[in-house]
Design a protein around this motif. Structure first.
Motif, PDB file in Angstrom:
ATOM      1  N   SER A  26       1.163  -1.031   0.150  1.00 44.59           N
ATOM      2  CA  SER A  26      -0.230   0.211   0.306  1.00 44.59           C
ATOM      3  C   SER A  26       1.418   1.218   0.046  1.00 44.59           C
ATOM      4  CB  SER A  26      -0.870   0.240   0.756  1.00 44.59           C
ATOM      5  OG  SER A  26      -0.282   0.023   2.722  1.00 44.59           O
ATOM      6  N   SER A  76      -9.135   6.337   5.372  1.00 48.47           N
ATOM      7  CA  SER A  76      -8.666   4.836   6.614  1.00 48.47           C
ATOM      8  C   SER A  76      -7.973   5.917   7.445  1.00 48.47           C
ATOM      9  CB  SER A  76      -7.410   4.189   6.441  1.00 48.47           C
ATOM     10  OG  SER A  76      -6.914   3.520   7.496  1.00 48.47           O
ATOM     11  N   ASP A 109      -5.890   5.124   9.860  1.00 45.54           N
ATOM     12  CA  ASP A 109      -4.779   4.249  10.110  1.00 45.54           C
ATOM     13  C   ASP A 109      -4.009   4.797   9.111  1.00 45.54           C
ATOM     14  OD1 ASP A 109      -2.934   3.677  10.960  1.00 45.54           O
ATOM     15  OD2 ASP A 109      -3.593   0.984  11.020  1.00 45.54           O
ATOM     16  N   GLN A 122      -1.008   3.438   8.569  1.00 44.28           N
ATOM     17  CA  GLN A 122      -0.949   2.003   8.188  1.00 44.28           C
ATOM     18  C   GLN A 122      -1.237   0.872   7.915  1.00 44.28           C
ATOM     19  OE1 GLN A 122       2.976   1.812   9.394  1.00 44.28           O
ATOM     20  NE2 GLN A 122       2.801   3.677   9.187  1.00 44.28           N
ATOM     21  N   THR A 123      -2.277   1.157   7.425  1.00 43.93           N
ATOM     22  CA  THR A 123      -2.779   0.545   6.612  1.00 43.93           C
ATOM     23  C   THR A 123      -2.501  -0.610   5.538  1.00 43.93           C
ATOM     24  OG1 THR A 123      -5.596   1.945   7.002  1.00 43.93           O
ATOM     25  CG2 THR A 123      -4.856  -0.301   4.993  1.00 43.93           C
ATOM     26  N   GLY A 134      -2.947  -4.985   4.450  1.00 46.90           N
ATOM     27  CA  GLY A 134      -3.940  -6.338   4.427  1.00 46.90           C
ATOM     28  C   GLY A 134      -2.742  -7.388   3.999  1.00 46.90           C
ATOM     29  N   LEU A 144      -5.625  -4.624   1.819  1.00 44.74           N
ATOM     30  CA  LEU A 144      -7.008  -3.908   2.844  1.00 44.74           C
ATOM     31  C   LEU A 144      -7.618  -4.321   3.592  1.00 44.74           C
ATOM     32  CD1 LEU A 144      -7.775  -0.952   2.608  1.00 44.74           C
ATOM     33  CD2 LEU A 144      -9.622  -1.632   0.871  1.00 44.74           C
ATOM     34  N   ASN A 162      -9.303  -3.752  10.528  1.00 46.12           N
ATOM     35  CA  ASN A 162      -8.482  -1.886   9.905  1.00 46.12           C
ATOM     36  C   ASN A 162     -10.470  -1.465   8.827  1.00 46.12           C
ATOM     37  OD1 ASN A 162      -6.567  -3.165   9.391  1.00 46.12           O
ATOM     38  ND2 ASN A 162      -5.611  -3.663   7.430  1.00 46.12           N
ATOM     39  N   LYS A 163     -10.506  -0.371   9.505  1.00 42.79           N
ATOM     40  CA  LYS A 163     -11.586   0.353   9.394  1.00 42.79           C
ATOM     41  C   LYS A 163     -11.171   1.388   7.994  1.00 42.79           C
ATOM     42  CE  LYS A 163     -13.571  -1.148  12.963  1.00 42.79           C
ATOM     43  NZ  LYS A 163     -15.033  -1.792  12.675  1.00 42.79           N
ATOM     44  N   PHE A 164     -12.070   1.697   7.035  1.00 43.90           N
ATOM     45  CA  PHE A 164     -11.962   2.088   5.588  1.00 43.90           C
ATOM     46  C   PHE A 164     -12.729   2.754   4.820  1.00 43.90           C
ATOM     47  CE2 PHE A 164     -11.507  -2.357   5.365  1.00 43.90           C
ATOM     48  CZ  PHE A 164     -12.204  -2.352   3.903  1.00 43.90           C
ATOM     49  N   ASP A 216     -15.711  -0.974   5.359  1.00 47.91           N
ATOM     50  CA  ASP A 216     -15.032  -1.648   6.211  1.00 47.91           C
ATOM     51  C   ASP A 216     -14.836  -3.571   6.238  1.00 47.91           C
ATOM     52  OD1 ASP A 216     -14.755   0.277   8.059  1.00 47.91           O
ATOM     53  OD2 ASP A 216     -16.276   0.739   8.754  1.00 47.91           O
ATOM     54  N   SER A 258      -4.171   0.686  -2.463  1.00 46.74           N
ATOM     55  CA  SER A 258      -3.478  -0.772  -2.445  1.00 46.74           C
ATOM     56  C   SER A 258      -3.886  -2.061  -3.349  1.00 46.74           C
ATOM     57  CB  SER A 258      -4.612  -1.532  -0.607  1.00 46.74           C
ATOM     58  OG  SER A 258      -5.727  -2.241  -0.646  1.00 46.74           O
TER      59      SER A 258
END
Length: 676
Positions: free
Chosen positions: A71, A116, A118, A120-121, A123, A131, A140-142, A168, A239
């Motif tokens: 990402s 996001s 964050d 630092q996303t 996956g 992701l 992870n929230k997105f 999400d 990502s």
């Protein structure tokens, strides 16, 4: 702007006077950025993503099928919600991407554009699109728009060629097939995408075209209210992932903007006004006695006002001159520093390290002492590297700062900030709770945790990944020059983070690097580096080979034999066992055989390949990573260690070889050194 002290005082005093009358609002503002091409200054690269020639690659570029995820995230947090006005921003983005594959039969899995909370996303590979974590699907929230090139039944994909809106979860709220608009995601052609969200209409549109002109009709249109998902501050990025394929995901340019926030207006004193109105006080008749009282009060203010202003003027002027002198003192130094990392105050760092107390010392690097720092205000812990402001110290400080600040990789220690005050230079790093690899690797089981085989193999792979990035995936190649176990730090999950770039040198790719100073640690230095003093990526490869032999064998590069004063070189010892057909006997005895023999053999042979005395026979770090990932075959390692003979005059006393110290020793006379 350079002003003489007197003019500076007048300017600052006038500015101060205006500040007394007008205070700016703190309302959220609309933001816009445009990247016609990319640089590392504004981006964070995570996982397998890389930057080459101004283009971002999100997954590994390999000729053989692999599993990969990566990402790229814009460093700047973006305001999407203003709590003061309760307004959620609208946004619009445009980017150009391509999805290509040298093997048309192994497509997958696709890429995403995401927002996001964050920065630092990252996956998992495969259908998780880089992701979502495969083991923690809801972590992870997105808000994301997926551009998917593989049908994954786990996420209810409609086909292997679709665009969808995800919140999400990778189970899309709505999908569309771009082929219906003549767009082939897998064509390898450059495609421009537009994503527009209008908060007032509660609608999100996704459009695509092979040209730079936006089509009239979107490919995907979703009626949705994102206000509950868009937090006050969010990060935006891309990502992608692969699983057993050679699909390439490239982003060539990117622009983004938010809109919909009210423009900030000034607040005037003495009225306490809203942002939409100015309160006008009506004129009220008053009695003569009241007027007399007000006249006396006004006379007092006329007399006291200038006196008060003079006091403020003197105090403010004194502070301004002091600041100006400090700026002038550091004038030759601070312009050299990058603006990316945060500048800490010396007072702040001194307090956080308890006055640089000896009880806070974490270790000693080549050019400074590292302290543990507790920041009570934020409740965070960092590591502070302290070096004296000497000429050499400044040179190494700037080298470390300029290099680290421009690099982004999950296996690099993150630089958080710097300080240059009180004649000292300090760097603030992310704190690594498990310390350095050498501290953990050489602990006895009863004294601490013994590294498991899976952790050791992960350390070897992570270090190979970051060296591949430094050598071959940066815009400007970085030669570290001091790869060793004490410079590999371990985070909370025992993932490796490479640090201490004080000896690193930036160089253009395909240029012949020449070092005027042989630097590093004995036991890790390649023979040609000892002879000629030239640091190349192959000298880093040699050091890496020694490190992974340490990881596999649990032995130091040079150590005394038990019950003997004879010094044993680790590379020679392992090569000797290999020539006798006893390679597996080199495995760390403390593991009690709890390792995968195939992986152990692979790691030992890769270590020998990297530590080959002949630099031309050493593999590139990219090839090493492929071998460890099972994506390439092992190199052929000769049964007998190659022999090199040359003359040199380098300091190789017994004390220096055994010691891990960086201090200079008296040079020994000219002699013949035989590397066998």
């Amino acid at each position: 702007m350079n002003l003489p002290p007197r003019k500076l005082l007048v300017f600052l005093s006038f500015f101060f006077f205006l500040e007394c009358l007008i205070l700016p609002t703190t309302l959220a503002g609309n933001l816009k950025f445009d990247f016609p091409s990319f640089t590392l200054r504004n981006l964070t690269l995570l996982g397998d993503s890389y930057l080459r020639n101004g283009v971002v690659g999100l997954t590994r570029e390999l000729g053989v099928p692999s599993s990969s995820s990566g990402s790229v995230i814009c460093n700047t947090p973006i305001t999407f919600f203003d709590p003061e006005t309760n307004i959620t921003a609208s946004f619009s983005t445009r980017f150009s991407f391509s999805i290509n594959n040298i093997n048309p039969n192994s497509y997958g899995d696709g890429l995403t554009f995401f927002l996001s909370p964050d920065n630092q996303t990252l996956g998992s590979p495969g259908g998780y699109l880089g992701l979502v974590n495969s083991s923690q699907l809801t972590k992870n929230k997105f808000v994301a728009v997926e551009i998917d090139t593989r049908l994954d039944s786990h996420f209810d994909d409609p086909n292997e060629h679709h665009v969808g809106l995800d919140i999400d979860s990778l189970n899309s709220i709505k999908t569309a097939d771009p082929t219906l608009r003549g767009i082939d995601l897998k064509s390898g052609n450059l495609i421009t995408a537009w994503i527009d969200y209008k908060n007032d209409q509660k609608n999100l549109n996704v459009s695509m075209s092979y040209s730079s002109f936006k089509p009239a009709k979107p490919i995907l249109s979703v009626k949705i209210d994102l206000s509950s998902y868009l937090k006050e501050f969010m990060y935006v990025g891309f990502s992608a992932s692969t699983e057993g394929s050679t699909e390439l995901h490239l982003i060539e340019d990117w622009s983004f903007q938010t809109f919909g926030f009210r423009p900030a207006r000034p607040r005037f004193h003495p009225h306490n006004v809203s942002d939409n109105s100015v309160t006008v006080t009506p004129v009220i008749p008053v009695s003569n006695s009241t007027n007399k009282h007000h006249n006396n009060l006004g006379l007092g203010l006329v007399i006291a006002g200038p006196a008060f202003f003079c006091i403020v003027f003197v105090v403010f002027g004194w502070v301004s001159v002091k600041k100006w002198k400090e700026t002038k003192t550091d004038k030759s130094f601070k312009p050299e520093l990058l603006t990316g990392p945060r500048e800490f105050s010396y007072k702040e760092l001194k307090s956080a390290t308890k006055g640089f107390h000896s009880s806070r010392i974490l270790g000693h690097g080549a050019f400074g002492t590292v302290y543990k720092a507790f920041f009570l205000g934020s409740g965070t812990i960092s590591a502070v590297k302290r070096s004296k402001h000497t000429h050499e110290g400044k040179t190494e400080f700037l080298a470390e700062l300029s290099i680290i600040a421009s690099l982004r990789h999950k296996n690099l220690v993150q630089l958080q900030g710097w300080c240059a005050e009180k004649g000292e230079l300090l760097l603030v790093y992310e704190f690594m709770p498990n310390g350095s690899l050498d501290e953990v690797l050489y602990q006895e089981p009863e004294q601490g945790m013994l590294l498991k085989w899976s952790q050791r193999y992960n350390i070897a792979m992570g270090t190979a990944s970051v060296l591949t990035y430094l050598h071959q995936e940066c815009e400007q190649q970085v030669i570290h020059r001091d790869i060793k176990t004490s410079n590999i730090l371990l985070d909370g999950n025992f993932n490796p983070r490479l640090g201490d770039f004080g000896l690193a040198r930036l160089m253009e790719h395909d240029k012949s690097p020449v070092s005027t100073l042989t630097a590093g640690t004995m036991g890790y230095l390649a023979p040609e580096y000892l002879q000629f003093g030239k640091a190349t990526e192959k000298t880093d490869v040699f050091s890496y080979g020694v490190v992974i032999l340490e990881v596999a064998c649990g032995r130091r590069p040079i150590e005394k034999e038990p019950n003997s004063q004879k010094m044993v070189n680790l590379v020679d010892w392992v090569w000797g066992l290999y020539s006798e057909g006893k390679l597996i006997e080199a495995a760390d005895k403390r593991l009690n055989g709890e390792f995968k023999e195939e992986e152990m053999r692979k790691l030992l042979l890769v270590g020998l390949s990297c530590a080959n005395p002949d630099c031309m026979e050493r593999p590139l770090m990219r090839r090493v990573l492929q071998i460890l990932n099972g994506e390439a075959e092992l190199l052929v390692v000769p049964k007998m260690k190659p022999c090199l003979t040359f003359s040199c005059s380098i300091p190789l006393s017994l004390e220096e070889i055994v010691s891990d110290s960086e201090e200079q020793t008296t040079a020994s006379p000219l002699y013949e050194l035989k590397i066998a």
